[in-house]
Design a protein around this motif. Structure first.
Motif, PDB file in Angstrom:
ATOM      1  N   ASP A   1       0.834  -1.202   0.000  1.00 43.48           N
ATOM      2  CA  ASP A   1       0.000   0.000   0.000  1.00 43.48           C
ATOM      3  C   ASP A   1       0.872   1.256   0.000  1.00 43.48           C
ATOM      4  OD1 ASP A   1      -2.044   1.832   0.234  1.00 43.48           O
ATOM      5  OD2 ASP A   1      -2.372   1.467   2.357  1.00 43.48           O
ATOM      6  N   SER A   2       1.888   1.284   0.832  1.00 46.29           N
ATOM      7  CA  SER A   2       2.750   2.468   0.927  1.00 46.29           C
ATOM      8  C   SER A   2       3.484   2.735  -0.381  1.00 46.29           C
ATOM      9  CB  SER A   2       3.761   2.287   2.066  1.00 46.29           C
ATOM     10  OG  SER A   2       3.097   2.113   3.306  1.00 46.29           O
ATOM     11  N   ALA A   3       4.023   1.698  -1.004  1.00 46.28           N
ATOM     12  CA  ALA A   3       4.774   1.879  -2.249  1.00 46.28           C
ATOM     13  C   ALA A   3       3.869   2.385  -3.362  1.00 46.28           C
ATOM     14  CB  ALA A   3       5.440   0.567  -2.645  1.00 46.28           C
ATOM     15  N   ILE A   4       2.676   1.786  -3.505  1.00 50.76           N
ATOM     16  CA  ILE A   4       1.768   2.187  -4.578  1.00 50.76           C
ATOM     17  C   ILE A   4       1.273   3.608  -4.359  1.00 50.76           C
ATOM     18  CG2 ILE A   4      -0.485   1.729  -5.611  1.00 50.76           C
ATOM     19  CD1 ILE A   4       0.016  -1.231  -5.175  1.00 50.76           C
ATOM     20  N   MET A   5       0.923   3.942  -3.136  1.00 47.81           N
ATOM     21  CA  MET A   5       0.385   5.268  -2.868  1.00 47.81           C
ATOM     22  C   MET A   5       1.430   6.363  -3.023  1.00 47.81           C
ATOM     23  SD  MET A   5      -2.807   5.268  -2.461  1.00 47.81           S
ATOM     24  CE  MET A   5      -2.855   4.001  -3.743  1.00 47.81           C
ATOM     25  N   ARG A   6       2.702   6.062  -2.769  1.00 45.90           N
ATOM     26  CA  ARG A   6       3.732   7.099  -2.975  1.00 45.90           C
ATOM     27  C   ARG A   6       3.884   7.395  -4.458  1.00 45.90           C
ATOM     28  NH1 ARG A   6       2.703   6.372   1.425  1.00 45.90           N
ATOM     29  NH2 ARG A   6       1.143   7.831   0.624  1.00 45.90           N
ATOM     30  N   VAL A   7       3.826   6.362  -5.281  1.00 46.04           N
ATOM     31  CA  VAL A   7       3.878   6.583  -6.730  1.00 46.04           C
ATOM     32  C   VAL A   7       2.659   7.370  -7.190  1.00 46.04           C
ATOM     33  CG1 VAL A   7       3.895   5.446  -8.976  1.00 46.04           C
ATOM     34  CG2 VAL A   7       5.256   4.510  -7.105  1.00 46.04           C
ATOM     35  N   VAL A   8       1.500   7.023  -6.654  1.00 46.08           N
ATOM     36  CA  VAL A   8       0.270   7.736  -7.001  1.00 46.08           C
ATOM     37  C   VAL A   8       0.355   9.197  -6.580  1.00 46.08           C
ATOM     38  CG1 VAL A   8      -2.180   7.903  -6.438  1.00 46.08           C
ATOM     39  CG2 VAL A   8      -1.197   5.695  -7.037  1.00 46.08           C
ATOM     40  N   ASP A   9       0.904   9.466  -5.393  1.00 42.48           N
ATOM     41  CA  ASP A   9       1.028  10.845  -4.924  1.00 42.48           C
ATOM     42  C   ASP A   9       1.925  11.671  -5.847  1.00 42.48           C
ATOM     43  OD1 ASP A   9      -0.606  10.302  -2.801  1.00 42.48           O
ATOM     44  OD2 ASP A   9       1.026   9.891  -1.394  1.00 42.48           O
ATOM     45  N   VAL A  10       3.001  11.064  -6.318  1.00 43.93           N
ATOM     46  CA  VAL A  10       3.902  11.777  -7.229  1.00 43.93           C
ATOM     47  C   VAL A  10       3.180  12.112  -8.532  1.00 43.93           C
ATOM     48  CG1 VAL A  10       5.994  11.570  -8.616  1.00 43.93           C
ATOM     49  CG2 VAL A  10       5.998  10.797  -6.243  1.00 43.93           C
ATOM     50  N   MET A  11       2.408  11.172  -9.060  1.00 39.74           N
ATOM     51  CA  MET A  11       1.684  11.412 -10.307  1.00 39.74           C
ATOM     52  C   MET A  11       0.597  12.464 -10.124  1.00 39.74           C
ATOM     53  SD  MET A  11       1.362   7.500 -11.763  1.00 39.74           S
ATOM     54  CE  MET A  11       0.650   8.046 -13.322  1.00 39.74           C
ATOM     55  N   LEU A  12      -0.057  12.476  -8.970  1.00 37.51           N
ATOM     56  CA  LEU A  12      -1.101  13.461  -8.720  1.00 37.51           C
ATOM     57  C   LEU A  12      -0.535  14.858  -8.494  1.00 37.51           C
ATOM     58  CD1 LEU A  12      -3.529  11.483  -6.372  1.00 37.51           C
ATOM     59  CD2 LEU A  12      -3.930  12.166  -8.736  1.00 37.51           C
ATOM     60  N   SER A  13       0.718  14.947  -8.097  1.00 37.68           N
ATOM     61  CA  SER A  13       1.330  16.262  -7.858  1.00 37.68           C
ATOM     62  C   SER A  13       1.666  16.995  -9.149  1.00 37.68           C
ATOM     63  CB  SER A  13       2.608  16.098  -7.023  1.00 37.68           C
ATOM     64  OG  SER A  13       3.595  15.376  -7.747  1.00 37.68           O
ATOM     65  N   ILE A  14       1.660  16.295 -10.281  1.00 35.56           N
ATOM     66  CA  ILE A  14       1.956  16.901 -11.580  1.00 35.56           C
ATOM     67  C   ILE A  14       0.633  17.226 -12.273  1.00 35.56           C
ATOM     68  CG2 ILE A  14       3.153  16.609 -13.778  1.00 35.56           C
ATOM     69  CD1 ILE A  14       4.872  14.484 -12.440  1.00 35.56           C
ATOM     70  N   PRO A  15       0.467  18.441 -12.797  1.00 36.29           N
ATOM     71  CA  PRO A  15      -0.770  18.754 -13.539  1.00 36.29           C
ATOM     72  C   PRO A  15      -1.033  17.742 -14.640  1.00 36.29           C
ATOM     73  CG  PRO A  15       0.522  20.741 -13.178  1.00 36.29           C
ATOM     74  CD  PRO A  15       1.377  19.587 -12.715  1.00 36.29           C
ATOM     75  N   SER A  16      -2.293  17.341 -14.773  1.00 38.47           N
ATOM     76  CA  SER A  16      -2.634  16.241 -15.675  1.00 38.47           C
ATOM     77  C   SER A  16      -2.264  16.543 -17.122  1.00 38.47           C
ATOM     78  CB  SER A  16      -4.131  15.935 -15.564  1.00 38.47           C
ATOM     79  OG  SER A  16      -4.902  17.071 -15.926  1.00 38.47           O
ATOM     80  N   ILE A  17      -2.570  17.739 -17.596  1.00 40.91           N
ATOM     81  CA  ILE A  17      -2.290  18.048 -18.995  1.00 40.91           C
ATOM     82  C   ILE A  17      -0.788  18.096 -19.240  1.00 40.91           C
ATOM     83  CG2 ILE A  17      -2.376  20.541 -18.634  1.00 40.91           C
ATOM     84  CD1 ILE A  17      -3.690  18.597 -21.695  1.00 40.91           C
ATOM     85  N   LEU A  18      -0.022  18.550 -18.230  1.00 40.10           N
ATOM     86  CA  LEU A  18       1.438  18.586 -18.378  1.00 40.10           C
ATOM     87  C   LEU A  18       2.015  17.176 -18.410  1.00 40.10           C
ATOM     88  CD1 LEU A  18       4.034  20.232 -18.523  1.00 40.10           C
ATOM     89  CD2 LEU A  18       4.055  20.308 -16.029  1.00 40.10           C
TER      90      LEU A  18
END
Length: 334
Positions: free
Chosen positions: A161-178
């Motif tokens: 859970d921790s590993a997957i969510m950290r990757v998800v957090d990094v992806m969510l921190s970048i604007p989607s269109i960028l």
């Protein structure tokens, strides 16, 4: 007259009191069957959601808009007056030295502004098919990816859970269109498949985080605890008990994500990351090609019609998704 046992007299008084307070009863004067409440029949989640949806004007507006766009895309070959690549107005463009011939019989919106004299209305109708195809496939790809990651994170927890969510957090921190632009530019050749992959990757974190939250809520529910107490295997608990009961908010979110995918697809094709040729038109591509030719100042309708199609389609899916979310959310029930 013989005297009655005190316990017998007490029982008779209780029965008489019960009959007097219960009123008319069934079964020849007997007390009505306990445990039944008049008008207390339960309703299913879908039935109660539909009852709220049909009273919601936003739902009907969204359903009508999305239904019209979907039908337009399905029946595009029969509704379009001409082939989208046919040069039906090429003579008008050449003879009059006019880049955008106006409306005429058979072409209600005139030409599309290209030097080939193609019909604008036909390209708008065919563009609905291309735009929806990119949006639907990108949403399905994001849904599948988020389903896998969210299920792993929510079902097992711990370091997974921790590993997957950290990757998800990094992806969510970048604007989607960028992020989608960066992924699309990694490919050597721009195409619609590139757009689908790029937009799908951007949508994965949204589905993964939402599903993970629903799965965590299901881990401590009564039916899951009962299954564990009965010795049901973890795999069966996840696939048969936790996952099916966690999908409702994910499916609703997919409707909202579809609107975002359509806007992202239009934005990426506008800057030239879509298909190289425009024989199969797409609304964002139509905007981008006419903007490159600097025709919007003189012929603003070339920008108005594709932009209006994008806005109406995204608005329809947004209204539909918000209405479904409110109808299925227990906190918003009245």
């Amino acid at each position: 007259m013989s005297s009655l046992n005190p316990m017998t007299r007490k029982k008779e008084r209780i029965d008489a009191l019960a009959e007097s307070t219960a009123g008319p009863s069934r079964g020849g004067g007997q007390v009505a069957e306990a445990g039944k409440v008049a008008g207390g029949e339960g309703t299913s989640l879908l039935a109660s959601a539909w009852k709220r949806l049909r009273r919601n004007p936003a739902f009907w507006i969204g359903a009508v808009l999305t239904g019209l766009v979907v039908l337009l895309a399905i029946f595009a070959p029969w509704l379009a007056p001409h082939d989208p690549a046919a040069r039906v107005l090429i003579d008008k463009v050449s003879s009059a030295n006019n880049p955008v011939p106006g409306p005429e019989p058979g072409s209600p919106l005139g030409a599309d502004g290209s030097p080939f004299g193609r019909d604008l209305l036909s390209r708008l109708i065919w563009g609905s098919r291309q735009t929806l195809q990119i949006g639907f496939l990108a949403t399905i790809g994001g849904f599948i990816g988020g389903l896998i990651l969210g299920t792993l994170a929510g079902a097992f927890g711990g370091w997974i859970d921790s590993a997957i969510m950290r990757v998800v957090d990094v992806m969510l921190s970048i604007p989607s269109i960028l992020l989608a632009t960066a992924i699309a530019t990694l490919y050597g050749r721009a195409s619609n498949n590139t757009l689908i992959v790029a937009i799908a990757i951007v949508q994965i974190p949204i589905f993964a985080r939402l599903l993970r939250g629903s799965m965590l809520a299901q881990r401590h529910s009564d039916h899951v605890l009962a299954a564990r107490a009965l010795g049901v295997k973890q795999r069966a608990i996840v696939l048969r008990h936790m996952l099916p009961n966690s999908l409702a908010p994910i499916l609703v979110q997919a409707t909202l994500v579809l609107a975002t995918s359509i806007i992202d697809a239009a934005g990426l094709t506008f800057i030239g990351l879509g298909a190289v040729t425009d024989d199969s038109p797409e609304w964002g591509q139509m905007l981008g090609s006419r903007q490159t030719q600097s025709l919007f100042d003189t012929f603003p309708h070339l920008a108005f019609w594709p932009a209006a199609c994008i806005i109406v389609t995204a608005l329809g899916f947004t209204l539909l998704g918000e209405s479904l979310r409110e109808a299925l959310d227990p906190k918003s029930r009245r």
